[in-house]
Design a protein around this motif. Structure first.
Motif, PDB file in Angstrom:
ATOM      1  N   HIS A 101      -3.103   2.183   5.996  1.00  7.46           N
ATOM      2  CA  HIS A 101      -1.686   2.423   5.763  1.00  7.46           C
ATOM      3  C   HIS A 101      -0.992   2.907   7.031  1.00  7.46           C
ATOM      4  O   HIS A 101       0.088   2.453   7.400  1.00  7.46           O
ATOM      5  CB  HIS A 101      -1.538   3.446   4.630  1.00  7.46           C
ATOM      6  N   ASN A 135      -6.125   7.531   4.914  1.00  7.98           N
ATOM      7  CA  ASN A 135      -5.155   6.424   4.847  1.00  7.98           C
ATOM      8  C   ASN A 135      -5.040   5.679   6.182  1.00  7.98           C
ATOM      9  O   ASN A 135      -3.950   5.468   6.701  1.00  7.98           O
ATOM     10  CB  ASN A 135      -3.782   6.954   4.424  1.00  7.98           C
ATOM     11  N   VAL A 181       0.831  -1.197   0.000  1.00 13.17           N
ATOM     12  CA  VAL A 181       0.000   0.000   0.000  1.00 13.17           C
ATOM     13  C   VAL A 181       0.865   1.246   0.000  1.00 13.17           C
ATOM     14  O   VAL A 181       1.799   1.375   0.799  1.00 13.17           O
ATOM     15  CB  VAL A 181      -0.929   0.007   1.232  1.00 13.17           C
TER      16      VAL A 181
END
Length: 255
Positions: A98, A95, A88
């Motif tokens: 992540h 995000n 990723v």
């Protein structure tokens, strides 16, 4: 290594030039195909095809929505040993997945971290959850939490600009939902777990990692013991009284 780079061209925190640079860096060390998503759900089809084609790796350049679609495409036929690895690179506004992995926030640095891991042959397995027929990568919210996220998503789609969602957008939506729309007197959720039944829940968050956040640099500790390496944890609220709920929320937000 044969790899597919799935790019969301509508990702709000990367420019076309940045995406080209990142693709070139990956292409220097991988036998890379690049595919751009064209509509919601397209990344599911791209990832499913990557698995059918026997690719080794799928790299996602996009936000949590694109990551979720790719994961569901890779696992369309269930988890098996032939599922391509996933990497990723952040491109969305929040995000969450992540950041929960502890990867660099800058897309260029994150790409470098991905390449370093590939060179060193480092990878990890992650325990996922399923809501209905869809896999989720970090949590699934029901009740008030889901109502807030849905409100933010509707507002984002109605905007004519591509500005990414900010932490204050979630705070605003949470307050609006709490005071104007959520039925705080009649909880609608019932939990069935390990033979036990718990009725009267206003909110439930099932998580497989901690911390996670939609609030910028402020982690949410709904289930502090949750981990990608263990099972699923549940956090729930049986009351939504104003003062008590505010105190509870503040206690779960790390400074």
């Amino acid at each position: 290594m044969r790899a597919l780079l799935v790019v969301n061209p509508a990702a709000t925190t990367t420019s076309a030039r940045t995406r080209e640079v990142l693709a070139s860096a990956l292409e220097a060390e991988l036998k890379l195909e690049v595919a751009h998503t064209e509509a919601r759900g397209h990344a599911i089809d791209l990832a499913a095809q990557a698995r059918a084609d026997g690719l080794d790796l799928v790299v996602v350049l996009g936000g949590d929505g694109t990551v979720n679609e790719v994961v569901n495409g890779l696992l369309a036929d269930g988890p098996r040993v032939d599922v391509p690895a996933l990497a990723v690179v952040p491109g969305g506004g929040t995000n969450v997945f992540h950041r929960a992995l502890g990867l660099p926030r800058d897309p260029v640095e994150a790409t470098g971290a991905v390449l370093d891991a590939l060179r060193d042959q480092r990878r990890r397995s992650i325990g996922l959850g399923m809501a209905g027929e869809r896999w989720f990568t970090f949590n699934a919210g029901m009740g008030w939490d889901a109502e807030v996220v849905a409100r933010v998503d509707r507002r984002r789609r109605a905007r004519s600009t591509s500005r990414h969602t900010r932490p204050r957008d979630y705070v605003r939506a949470a307050l609006e939902q709490f005071f104007l729309h959520t039925d705080r007197r009649h909880p609608a959720l019932t939990l069935h777990a390990r033979g036990e039944v718990l009725e009267g829940l206003h909110l439930a968050i099932v998580a497989n990692t901690a911390p996670w956040t939609f609030l910028g640099d402020r982690p949410l500790e709904t289930s502090p013991a949750a981990s990608f390496d263990t099972g699923l944890d549940l956090y729930a609220l049986t009351r939504l009284r104003t003062v008590g709920t505010l105190a509870e929320v503040l206690s779960r937000v790390s400074a």
